[in-house]
Design a protein around this motif. Structure first.
Motif, mmCIF file in Angstrom:
data_model
loop_
_atom_site.group_PDB
_atom_site.id
_atom_site.type_symbol
_atom_site.label_atom_id
_atom_site.label_comp_id
_atom_site.label_asym_id
_atom_site.label_seq_id
_atom_site.Cartn_x
_atom_site.Cartn_y
_atom_site.Cartn_z
ATOM 1 N N SER A 34 60.201 118.538 9.733
ATOM 2 C CA SER A 34 61.113 118.226 10.712
ATOM 3 C C SER A 34 62.237 118.885 10.710
ATOM 4 O O SER A 34 63.230 119.015 11.779
ATOM 5 C CB SER A 34 61.240 116.682 11.039
ATOM 6 O OG SER A 34 62.070 116.210 9.736
ATOM 7 N N VAL A 35 62.967 119.418 9.501
ATOM 8 C CA VAL A 35 64.001 120.032 9.684
ATOM 9 C C VAL A 35 64.019 121.571 9.417
ATOM 10 O O VAL A 35 64.925 122.331 9.170
ATOM 11 C CB VAL A 35 64.944 119.228 8.175
ATOM 12 C CG1 VAL A 35 65.202 117.975 8.646
ATOM 13 C CG2 VAL A 35 64.295 119.603 7.016
ATOM 14 N N VAL A 83 52.384 114.425 -4.245
ATOM 15 C CA VAL A 83 53.350 113.698 -3.621
ATOM 16 C C VAL A 83 53.933 114.220 -2.507
ATOM 17 O O VAL A 83 54.647 113.138 -1.722
ATOM 18 C CB VAL A 83 54.613 113.597 -4.692
ATOM 19 C CG1 VAL A 83 54.099 113.119 -6.094
ATOM 20 C CG2 VAL A 83 55.116 114.792 -4.848
ATOM 21 N N GLY A 84 53.647 115.265 -2.059
ATOM 22 C CA GLY A 84 54.000 115.866 -0.585
ATOM 23 C C GLY A 84 53.080 117.020 -0.371
ATOM 24 O O GLY A 84 52.585 117.578 -1.281
ATOM 25 N N TYR A 85 53.403 117.566 1.131
ATOM 26 C CA TYR A 85 52.708 118.619 1.443
ATOM 27 C C TYR A 85 53.487 119.165 2.797
ATOM 28 O O TYR A 85 53.395 118.684 3.588
ATOM 29 C CB TYR A 85 51.317 118.612 1.749
ATOM 30 C CG TYR A 85 50.544 119.730 1.638
ATOM 31 C CD1 TYR A 85 50.262 120.618 0.292
ATOM 32 C CD2 TYR A 85 50.205 120.490 2.654
ATOM 33 C CE1 TYR A 85 49.854 121.898 0.280
ATOM 34 C CE2 TYR A 85 49.404 121.898 2.699
ATOM 35 C CZ TYR A 85 49.672 122.346 1.355
ATOM 36 O OH TYR A 85 48.838 123.618 1.280
ATOM 37 N N GLY A 86 53.529 120.548 2.614
ATOM 38 C CA GLY A 86 54.433 121.034 3.561
ATOM 39 C C GLY A 86 55.825 121.690 2.949
ATOM 40 O O GLY A 86 56.160 121.932 1.837
ATOM 41 N N ARG A 87 56.807 121.659 3.774
ATOM 42 C CA ARG A 87 58.103 122.086 3.531
ATOM 43 C C ARG A 87 58.601 121.027 2.463
ATOM 44 O O ARG A 87 58.604 119.784 3.053
ATOM 45 C CB ARG A 87 59.219 122.100 4.718
ATOM 46 C CG ARG A 87 60.515 122.572 4.534
ATOM 47 C CD ARG A 87 61.428 122.642 5.611
ATOM 48 N NE ARG A 87 62.753 122.739 5.333
ATOM 49 C CZ ARG A 87 63.178 124.167 5.234
ATOM 50 N NH1 ARG A 87 62.452 125.048 5.252
ATOM 51 N NH2 ARG A 87 64.480 124.265 4.870
ATOM 52 N N THR A 88 59.072 121.282 1.163
ATOM 53 C CA THR A 88 59.602 120.088 0.479
ATOM 54 C C THR A 88 61.066 120.644 -0.031
ATOM 55 O O THR A 88 61.408 121.852 -0.050
ATOM 56 C CB THR A 88 58.770 119.880 -0.662
ATOM 57 O OG1 THR A 88 58.642 121.046 -1.506
ATOM 58 C CG2 THR A 88 57.329 119.380 -0.480
ATOM 59 N N ASN A 89 61.753 119.869 -0.490
ATOM 60 C CA ASN A 89 63.168 120.092 -1.131
ATOM 61 C C ASN A 89 63.028 120.560 -2.654
ATOM 62 O O ASN A 89 63.521 119.911 -3.474
ATOM 63 C CB ASN A 89 64.246 118.898 -0.808
ATOM 64 C CG ASN A 89 64.757 118.833 0.446
ATOM 65 O OD1 ASN A 89 64.904 120.053 1.165
ATOM 66 N ND2 ASN A 89 65.080 117.758 0.981
ATOM 67 N N HIS A 90 62.726 121.733 -2.725
ATOM 68 C CA HIS A 90 62.347 122.027 -4.206
ATOM 69 C C HIS A 90 63.293 123.393 -4.515
ATOM 70 O O HIS A 90 63.575 123.572 -5.733
ATOM 71 C CB HIS A 90 61.001 122.368 -4.619
ATOM 72 C CG HIS A 90 60.296 123.538 -3.827
ATOM 73 N ND1 HIS A 90 60.316 124.788 -4.483
ATOM 74 C CD2 HIS A 90 59.939 123.903 -2.633
ATOM 75 C CE1 HIS A 90 59.520 125.908 -3.819
ATOM 76 N NE2 HIS A 90 59.396 125.166 -2.641
ATOM 77 N N ALA A 91 63.253 124.412 -3.691
ATOM 78 C CA ALA A 91 63.823 125.684 -3.949
ATOM 79 C C ALA A 91 65.488 126.026 -3.633
ATOM 80 O O ALA A 91 65.968 126.520 -4.366
ATOM 81 C CB ALA A 91 62.942 126.784 -3.381
ATOM 82 N N ASN A 120 62.532 127.041 0.458
ATOM 83 C CA ASN A 120 61.738 125.788 0.906
ATOM 84 C C ASN A 120 60.669 126.282 2.090
ATOM 85 O O ASN A 120 59.505 125.447 2.165
ATOM 86 C CB ASN A 120 62.600 124.710 1.402
ATOM 87 C CG ASN A 120 63.508 124.048 0.436
ATOM 88 O OD1 ASN A 120 63.170 124.083 -0.768
ATOM 89 N ND2 ASN A 120 64.545 123.691 0.764
ATOM 90 N N THR A 121 60.946 127.247 2.715
ATOM 91 C CA THR A 121 60.005 127.871 3.767
ATOM 92 C C THR A 121 59.079 128.601 3.183
ATOM 93 O O THR A 121 57.833 128.375 3.866
ATOM 94 C CB THR A 121 60.923 128.767 4.796
ATOM 95 O OG1 THR A 121 61.948 127.848 5.492
ATOM 96 C CG2 THR A 121 60.039 129.249 5.754
ATOM 97 N N HIS A 122 59.149 129.332 2.199
ATOM 98 C CA HIS A 122 58.283 130.304 1.713
ATOM 99 C C HIS A 122 57.452 130.147 0.357
ATOM 100 O O HIS A 122 56.640 131.068 0.127
ATOM 101 C CB HIS A 122 58.944 131.628 1.818
ATOM 102 C CG HIS A 122 59.699 132.165 2.859
ATOM 103 N ND1 HIS A 122 58.947 132.354 4.108
ATOM 104 C CD2 HIS A 122 61.009 132.317 3.225
ATOM 105 C CE1 HIS A 122 59.845 132.823 4.949
ATOM 106 N NE2 HIS A 122 60.922 132.616 4.617
ATOM 107 N N PHE A 123 57.665 129.076 -0.538
ATOM 108 C CA PHE A 123 57.296 128.907 -1.510
ATOM 109 C C PHE A 123 56.436 127.355 -1.723
ATOM 110 O O PHE A 123 57.021 126.461 -1.185
ATOM 111 C CB PHE A 123 57.811 128.939 -2.753
ATOM 112 C CG PHE A 123 58.284 130.486 -2.975
ATOM 113 C CD1 PHE A 123 57.988 131.119 -3.845
ATOM 114 C CD2 PHE A 123 59.779 131.040 -2.370
ATOM 115 C CE1 PHE A 123 58.280 132.698 -4.103
ATOM 116 C CE2 PHE A 123 60.058 132.247 -2.313
ATOM 117 C CZ PHE A 123 59.488 132.885 -3.298
#
Length: 292
Positions: A34-35, A83-91, A120-123
């Motif tokens: 969503s962000v 634990v999640g799938y899609g865009r995540t706050n990792h990178a 977060n968009t690409h990995f």
């Protein structure tokens, strides 16, 4: 440039590579889409958690950084917790030079450049449970899990091992993961040079099906489609590839979450691996094929 796998196809790719998976809550729809955008995906990024209770932390996040913080957490015993799938706050933001090298198959710079690209968009992001202090060990089962999850995604997308990078290679702000990435990429490359050890039929190749083959592999596939509730057969299945096989396989692709042209009934590598067709010696394989 690659479209992210569906959550079902992602899970299937991990399982086909021999990964032990644990699913948590509504992981397949838990994301930060969503962000910001998710995809095109260019590679896999590995991290260490620098803490304990990593599964809960990575699902929920922390003050100022909402979860999920990755798509999966790799526990010490080698279990991969989804634990999640899609865009995540990792990178976060990282080097344009590194991004371009990963995307084009070039050699990344020894030191990342200025932060300019949203990772977060690409990995796909994986967190490996470890304190990152140089004393907390990475057990063999955990390193093998890291090798397998990275190889699974590379195999699904047709990527080489150089599509797998560390957070510390993405930005000078980070030091994770605390193991040598050159060694890990060598392990991933070796795994990609072989097929997973399995009693199941390797993917014959997309072109093989387009030639309307007659083979016991087609019969075995049809029986599996019937077994998983995806039959469009009025009789059979038999050894000759027919329109009934294609329509049955389309049902299977829809069941995995594929839509549109990715669910047109022509088999692809990831959906084939998830179907688990019993092995038969009779096949002359050709390579190729996106999924579907």
């Amino acid at each position: 440039m690659s479209t992210p796998l569906s959550a079902a196809a992602f899970r299937a790719a991990l399982r086909a590579e021999g990964v032990t998976v644990a699913e948590h809550g509504t992981w397949s729809t838990h994301n930060r889409d969503s962000v910001g955008s998710w995809g095109p995906v260019q590679g896999v990024m590995l991290h260490h958690t620098a803490g304990t209770d990593s599964v809960n932390l990575c699902r929920t996040g922390r003050p100022g950084l909402p979860g999920p913080l990755c798509v999966a957490v790799l526990a010490k015993d080698g279990t991969v917790h989804l634990v999640g799938y899609g865009r995540t706050n990792h990178a976060g933001l990282g080097s344009r030079a590194v991004y371009d090298a990963v995307r084009t198959g070039g050699t990344p710079p020894a030191r990342p450049g200025a932060d300019a690209v949203d990772g977060n968009t690409h990995f796909y992001g994986f967190e490996i449970e470890n304190l990152g202090n140089g004393r907390d060990p990475y057990p063999a089962a955990q390193l093998e899990a890291a090798e397998k999850v990275a190889a699974a995604l590379c195999r699904a997308h047709g990527w080489a091992a150089d599509r797998v990078i560390a957070h510390k290679e993405w930005t000078t702000r980070k030091i994770d993961p605390s193991f040598p990435m050159a060694v890990m990429r060598t392990r991933i490359a070796a795994r990609l040079g072989t097929r997973p050890t399995t009693t199941y039929q390797p993917f014959p190749g997309a072109a093989w099906f387009r030639r309307n083959p007659t083979s016991p592999i087609v019969t075995a596939m049809g029986k599996r489609l019937v077994a998983v509730g995806c039959s469009a057969y009025t009789d059979g299945p038999g050894p000759r590839w027919t329109e009934s096989d294609r329509r049955s396989y389309a049902k299977w692709q829809h069941k995995l979450g594929y839509t549109g042209t990715a669910a047109d009934g022509w088999p692809g590598a990831t959906s084939w691996a998830a179907l688990k067709v019993p092995y038969t010696k009779e096949v002359r394989r050709t390579r190729g094929g996106a999924d579907g």
